[in-house]
Design a protein around this motif. Structure first.
Motif, mmCIF file in Angstrom:
data_model
loop_
_atom_site.group_PDB
_atom_site.id
_atom_site.type_symbol
_atom_site.label_atom_id
_atom_site.label_comp_id
_atom_site.label_asym_id
_atom_site.label_seq_id
_atom_site.Cartn_x
_atom_site.Cartn_y
_atom_site.Cartn_z
ATOM 1 N N GLN A 157 0.822 -1.214 0.000
ATOM 2 C CA GLN A 157 0.000 0.000 0.000
ATOM 3 C C GLN A 157 0.858 1.268 0.000
ATOM 4 O O GLN A 157 1.911 1.319 0.632
ATOM 5 N N GLU B 68 0.985 5.202 1.068
ATOM 6 C CA GLU B 68 0.375 6.179 1.974
ATOM 7 C C GLU B 68 0.323 7.543 1.294
ATOM 8 O O GLU B 68 1.342 8.037 0.822
ATOM 9 N N ARG C 89 -9.163 11.864 -1.223
ATOM 10 C CA ARG C 89 -9.980 10.654 -1.193
ATOM 11 C C ARG C 89 -10.632 10.373 -2.556
ATOM 12 O O ARG C 89 -10.766 9.215 -2.966
ATOM 13 N N ALA D 223 -7.756 8.945 -4.567
ATOM 14 C CA ALA D 223 -7.453 7.566 -4.163
ATOM 15 C C ALA D 223 -8.478 6.595 -4.742
ATOM 16 O O ALA D 223 -8.129 5.520 -5.244
ATOM 17 N N GLU D 224 -9.740 6.985 -4.697
ATOM 18 C CA GLU D 224 -10.793 6.122 -5.243
ATOM 19 C C GLU D 224 -10.589 5.877 -6.733
ATOM 20 O O GLU D 224 -10.774 4.758 -7.232
ATOM 21 N N ASN E 43 -7.145 3.859 -7.400
ATOM 22 C CA ASN E 43 -7.173 2.474 -6.914
ATOM 23 C C ASN E 43 -7.823 1.519 -7.912
ATOM 24 O O ASN E 43 -7.729 0.306 -7.765
ATOM 25 N N LYS E 44 -8.466 2.075 -8.933
ATOM 26 C CA LYS E 44 -9.002 1.237 -10.012
ATOM 27 C C LYS E 44 -7.889 0.833 -10.987
ATOM 28 O O LYS E 44 -8.088 -0.034 -11.834
ATOM 29 N N LYS F 233 -1.793 -2.109 -6.174
ATOM 30 C CA LYS F 233 -1.895 -1.950 -4.724
ATOM 31 C C LYS F 233 -2.579 -0.627 -4.423
ATOM 32 O O LYS F 233 -2.472 0.335 -5.192
ATOM 33 N N SER F 234 -3.261 -0.564 -3.284
ATOM 34 C CA SER F 234 -4.102 0.602 -3.008
ATOM 35 C C SER F 234 -3.318 1.808 -2.509
ATOM 36 O O SER F 234 -2.225 1.685 -1.942
ATOM 37 N N VAL F 235 -3.910 2.975 -2.711
ATOM 38 C CA VAL F 235 -3.449 4.229 -2.125
ATOM 39 C C VAL F 235 -4.373 4.528 -0.951
ATOM 40 O O VAL F 235 -5.589 4.620 -1.123
ATOM 41 N N GLY F 236 -3.791 4.650 0.253
ATOM 42 C CA GLY F 236 -4.569 4.929 1.452
ATOM 43 C C GLY F 236 -4.309 6.327 1.968
ATOM 44 O O GLY F 236 -3.157 6.740 2.095
ATOM 45 N N TYR G 262 6.494 4.887 -1.450
ATOM 46 C CA TYR G 262 5.394 4.366 -0.637
ATOM 47 C C TYR G 262 4.846 5.381 0.357
ATOM 48 O O TYR G 262 3.921 5.082 1.114
#
Length: 321
Positions: free
Chosen positions: A33, A35, A51, A54-55, A58-59, A63-66, A90
């Motif tokens: 992930q 950050e 946000r 990130a949404e 993340n598509k 790996k996701s972005v939080g 990261y």
């Protein structure tokens, strides 16, 4: 001769290792992930933009972005953390215009060169807004009154040393007028004070007054951008009035200096793709945020330009702590 062959083989081997290493980073990044540090509390404009980004991204990324909120020091806490973070891709930040103002204010121990730009996502110009029933119908009438009455016109902002205060102060310097600057804890209470007739004007973005302008309660006299603002096409810019001043806020993505090019390239490509997602742009529109994309190189140059501007303006205003 043997020595020459040895060094030749060594050089080829080193080059092969470096090439393999770069390819490996590109192939593996990201493998955990990422950050995304937001230097302000949850619920504000910067947080909501992060946000939404990130949404969208993340598509695309494996790996996701939080999003992680790190408020404090008017944004300095989170930005400092990213500036000093391990440059591995990261830990990145939602870069904001305060990157270029906090150091000049003596509130941030970093500079633009401590970050690697990825892309700008949003920008909002400053604007001068007054009550709809105010006696000034135009920018010229407002400024003529301010010049004839030094210090009488109370101009609200989102805090001393914040971007909207600096915008009004820069306008003073460019035109020779003198305002009475009134700081508030953010733009919203400043807007409420203008609606209540406690101040004469605001120096916040069009996005922060659009609802009241559309309702006929406020009117915007001038925008401090290079071009007219979306939704405010009938409002002139300062440059149209012969005043060479363009100032406002912006938000974009940055990484620590020396982050591997391979990681930055992945982020740049994914970000470009994410920002082209209609859902992302619609989300910004619903939040009254202007989508204003800049690629890494252009964004980096714009940040350096702002840094140089505020490094001159802020000491002149005597605001350095």
């Amino acid at each position: 001769m043997k020595h020459m062959r040895f060094y030749t083989h060594l050089a080829v081997a080193c080059a092969s290792v470096m090439a393999f290493s770069s390819a490996s980073v590109a192939a593996e990044y990201p493998n955990k992930q990422i950050e995304l540090i937001v230097s302000y509390a949850a619920g504000g404009g910067t947080d909501l933009l992060a946000r939404a980004y990130a949404e969208a991204v993340n598509k695309i990324l494996p790996k996701s972005v939080g999003v992680v909120n790190k408020p404090g020091g008017s944004g300095a806490l989170g930005l400092t953390e990213v500036a000093r973070a391990k440059p591995d891709g990261y830990k990145i930040a939602m870069g904001v215009v305060e990157m270029t103002t906090l150091p000049a204010l003596g509130m941030g121990r970093f500079e633009v060169d401590d970050f690697t730009p990825i892309a700008r996502l949003n920008a909002e110009p400053a604007a001068i807004t007054v009550q709809a029933e105010a006696p000034w119908k135009t920018y010229e009438e407002f400024m003529a009154y301010a010049k004839a009455n030094p210090g009488k016109v109370r101009v609200g902002n989102s805090g001393t040393g914040a971007i909207w205060h600096l915008a009004a102060a820069a306008l003073e310097q460019k035109t020779g007028v003198s305002f009475n600057h009134v700081p508030f804890e953010g733009a919203a209470p400043a807007v409420a004070s203008l609606l209540g007739g406690h101040i004469e004007a605001l120096a916040v973005s069009p996005a922060e007054v659009v609802t009241q302008v559309q309702a006929g309660k406020l009117k915007t006299l001038v925008v401090m951008g290079d071009v007219r603002a979306k939704g405010f096409e009938n409002v002139p810019t300062l440059k149209e009035k012969g005043i060479d001043l363009s100032i406002g806020t912006w938000r974009g993505l940055v990484a620590p200096k020396k982050t591997p090019k391979e990681a930055i390239d992945v982020l740049k490509k994914a970000t470009k793709q994410a920002t082209e997602d209609p859902a992302f742009q619609q989300t910004l529109a619903k939040m009254n945020m202007s989508f204003s994309y800049m690629d890494a190189e252009t964004f980096g140059s714009a940040m350096k330009k702002d840094e140089a501007f505020f490094n001159v303006l802020i000491p002149q205003l005597g605001l350095k702590k």
